[in-house]
Every structure is written in structure tokens, then in C-alpha cells.
Design a protein around this motif. Structure first.
Motif, mmCIF file in Angstrom:
data_model
loop_
_atom_site.group_PDB
_atom_site.id
_atom_site.type_symbol
_atom_site.label_atom_id
_atom_site.label_comp_id
_atom_site.label_asym_id
_atom_site.label_seq_id
_atom_site.Cartn_x
_atom_site.Cartn_y
_atom_site.Cartn_z
ATOM 1 N N GLN A 46 0.701 -1.330 -0.057
ATOM 2 C CA GLN A 46 0.026 -0.099 -0.058
ATOM 3 C C GLN A 46 0.746 1.402 0.029
ATOM 4 N N LEU A 47 1.794 1.376 0.729
ATOM 5 C CA LEU A 47 3.029 2.328 0.621
ATOM 6 C C LEU A 47 3.655 2.606 -0.545
ATOM 7 N N VAL A 212 7.373 9.496 2.174
ATOM 8 C CA VAL A 212 6.732 8.268 1.734
ATOM 9 C C VAL A 212 7.460 7.405 1.613
ATOM 10 N N THR A 213 8.774 7.339 0.759
ATOM 11 C CA THR A 213 9.708 6.496 0.571
ATOM 12 C C THR A 213 10.294 6.198 1.748
ATOM 13 N N GLY A 214 10.706 7.073 2.589
ATOM 14 C CA GLY A 214 11.305 6.639 3.867
ATOM 15 C C GLY A 214 10.217 5.906 4.656
ATOM 16 N N GLU A 215 9.166 6.050 4.750
ATOM 17 C CA GLU A 215 8.336 5.098 5.363
ATOM 18 C C GLU A 215 8.090 3.900 5.042
ATOM 19 N N VAL A 238 17.300 6.452 9.871
ATOM 20 C CA VAL A 238 16.918 7.363 9.032
ATOM 21 C C VAL A 238 17.124 6.744 7.683
ATOM 22 N N HIS A 239 15.953 7.166 6.674
ATOM 23 C CA HIS A 239 15.945 6.930 5.237
ATOM 24 C C HIS A 239 17.203 7.596 4.548
ATOM 25 N N GLU A 251 20.690 3.555 -4.417
ATOM 26 C CA GLU A 251 20.977 2.837 -3.350
ATOM 27 C C GLU A 251 20.025 3.315 -2.267
ATOM 28 N N MET A 252 19.209 2.677 -1.492
ATOM 29 C CA MET A 252 18.563 3.010 -0.373
ATOM 30 C C MET A 252 18.887 2.468 0.731
ATOM 31 N N HIS A 253 19.166 3.376 1.797
ATOM 32 C CA HIS A 253 19.754 2.874 2.917
ATOM 33 C C HIS A 253 18.952 3.067 4.260
ATOM 34 N N LEU A 254 18.933 2.401 5.285
ATOM 35 C CA LEU A 254 18.616 2.806 6.534
ATOM 36 C C LEU A 254 19.586 3.131 7.500
#
Length: 321
Positions: A46-47, A212-215, A238-239, A251-254
């Protein structure tokens, strides 16, 4: 007493067991990483649908524009009454464009998120009452069996959304070879591929102003906490999305905001301040590099279509080996 021990000792269902094994192995590595396929539980799906509607996120609307504008051309190369097999079926917006314009004998959506898959299949059956909708709850990155009812039909694979870009090149090659094996020689594959472009456009798309992408990125930690008994502090991560020019990928990181220890299935995982969990890569291709990847994976490029600004592309491939 370790409060996570009971869950660690409990008998888990096969899907959760696989999830647990992948997560504990991935968090044990240096650098730490998680597979993006675990983003897509019901909440994650959904996100992601919210992301596709954000003004900064160009891929979905651009791909939809190509499918609308070139629908007749695409349908002209699809065998009549073929089975359309969608790998990683999510929302039905894109596949509906194909189902409305082309003549398919069956639709086989394949996805790891069983509840979301069932809901989407039910909606499609209402809107396309003469179409056989045969969902398969499976990890589309692994080998799975097609429903018996479609095995004699011509096969058309559908892999939109530039999802192939989430795989490292060797993984993308392995997926394409697996899909070729599942669909069979002579099958057609329609696949969406994001193209190389100005880095500023990419940065905006994956670091949206609304967050929203961070969530969405953090939802994988929510899922680990809920399904595996983890104790990730969501506020302590943090995103961040960055563009790796050398590897042609976002690249997506936390990122851990402070030193901390996370407990999961009877194990402990230590994080340094600033340490990253790499959650997703999104490779961007030139037309030439993607064509070479396809040929090296047993597919021959047949046709391709792009938008006017050449931000995105849709390719038709034919299984040749």
C-alpha cells in the motif's frame, strides 16, 4: 531472561522461516543488507502504491504513458488467447491496460504477498468476468509451477515497474533465465526498464518531500518486529537514498542514528552510529546495456518503446534458448 527466545524456539510456517533465515543472515554480514522483496507485505504494498502517485516519482506514470500510447503496437505481437504471467503482481493499473487492449486467455498474477494478491485477483474477476484469473502465491524470484490450465497456452511474461533494476546484474540474469524456463521457449516477455538520466531527477524520486519513501523503507523493520519478534527502534534509523554513478544505481539505506543493539530471534545485532542497512538498489540502464543483458540471459530483443523524453522503456523479448 531473553524475551525473544520463545519465538526463536517456536515452529514457524515455511514463509516466515525463510524470512527469518534471510534476515538473520543478511544482518550478520558486513555491510548489513536486507532483500527488497520483503518490503511488500500488505502495508508495504500500500505504501508503494502511494509512492507511485507522488509528483517526484516518474517511473509509474511514464510507463503507464508508454503502455497507453503504444498499446496497439504491443498487442500486435502478442499471440491470441495467450496466458499473461505477471511476475511480482502488485496493483492492477498496468496490467489492466494490457487486458483491456489485448486478447488473453488467462491471467496468472504471481506474488509473495498472498492477501494483497487475493484481493487484487478478486477485483479483476469482477471487471473481467470472462477471463480466467489464476493467482499463484510464490516468490517470483524462484522457480514455481504455472497452473495446469495454462500450460498448453502461449505464454507472455509481464514484469513492469523496472523491478528488474532491484537486482544486481548477475541476479537479473538469473531471474531472466528462470523466467525463460518457467514460460518456455518461444515465450514473450514484456518488461519495464528505467533508463539513465539526470541525477537530480533520481535523487528527487527516491527522497520525496512527503517522506513516503522513507516510511516504505522503514516498513521492513516494522515487519521484522511484528513477524520475527525484533525490537528495532524505528526512530533510531533514518532513510537515505544516494546515486552510485560507477554502478549506475540508486541505493536505499537505513542509517543508524546512534550506537544500538537490536535483538531478534534470540540473537543480538550491534550497530555503530552511522552504520547502514542497504535495503534496495535500483539500477538504471542504457538501451544497449539492457539489450546485452537480455541476450546473455537467453532472450532476444524484439521491440522496444520509450517516452518522448526517454526516461523509461518497455521491451518485448523472445525466449530463444
Amino acid at each position: 531472561m531473553n524475551v525473544h527466545a520463545p519465538l526463536a524456539e517456536a515452529k514457524l510456517d515455511p514463509a516466515t522461516t525463510a524470512f527469518a533465515a534471510d534476515v538473520t543472515e543478511a544482518l550478520s554480514q558486513q555491510p548489513k543488507k536486507l532483500s527488497p522483496k520483503y518490503f511488500y507485505d500488505e502495508a508495504g504494498s500500500q505504501l508503494f502504491e502511494q509512492i507511485t502517485k507522488l509528483p517526484e516519482y516518474y517511473p509509474t506514470r511514464t510507463e503507464l504513458g508508454i503502455l497507453r500510447a503504444r498499446g496497439k503496437d504491443i498487442c500486435s505481437i502478442i499471440p491470441k488467447d495467450a496466458a499473461l504471467v505477471e511476475f511480482g503482481a502488485g496493483a492492477t493499473t498496468k496490467v489492466r491496460l494490457l487486458l483491456e487492449q489485448c486478447s488473453f486467455g488467462a491471467y496468472v498474477p504471481v506474488d509473495i504477498s498472498g492477501d494483497f494478491l487475493a484481493d487484487q485477483a478478486a477485483e479483476l474477476r469482477k471487471d473481467f468476468p470472462t477471463l480466467d484469473v489464476l493467482p499463484v502465491n510464490a516468490d517470483f524470484t524462484t522457480t514455481f509451477d504455472l497452473p495446469t490450465d495454462v500450460k498448453a497456452m502461449p505464454k507472455v511474461g509481464f514484469f513492469p515497474g523496472s523491478t528488474l533494476g532491484n537486482f544486481d546484474p548477475h541476479e537479473a540474469c538469473a531471474f531472466l533465465r528462470s523466467a525463460r524456463q518457467i514460460l518456455g521457449k518461444g515465450a514473450l516477455m514484456l518488461i519495464g526498464i528505467d533508463l539513465e538520466k539526470d541525477e537530480r531527477v533520481l535523487q528527487a524520486a527516491y527522497n520525496d518531500a512527503a517522506g513516503v519513501t522513507g516510511e516504505f523503507n522503514k516498513n521492513v523493520l516494522v515487519r521484522i518486529n511484528r513477524e520475527l519478534g525484533g525490537d528495532f527502534d524505528l526512530g533510531a534509523f533514518v532513510h537515505r537514498a544516494i546515486y552510485n554513478k560507477e554502478r549506475h544505481r540508486i541505493e536505499m539505506h537505513l542509517i543508524a542514528k546512534k550506537p544500538q543493539t537490536v535483538h531478534l530471534l534470540g540473537r543480538s545485532f550491534n550497530f555503530r552510529a552511522g552504520e547502514s542497512i542497504h535495503t534496495e538498489s535500483s539500477y538504471k540502464y542504457s538501451m544497449e546495456r539492457f539489450g546485452a543483458l537480455a541476450r546473455g540471459s537467453g532472450w532476444e530483443p524484439k521491440s522496444s518503446w520509450t517516452d518522448a523524453e526517454e526516461q523509461f522503456s518497455v521491451h518485448a523479448l523472445v525466449a530463444v534458448e
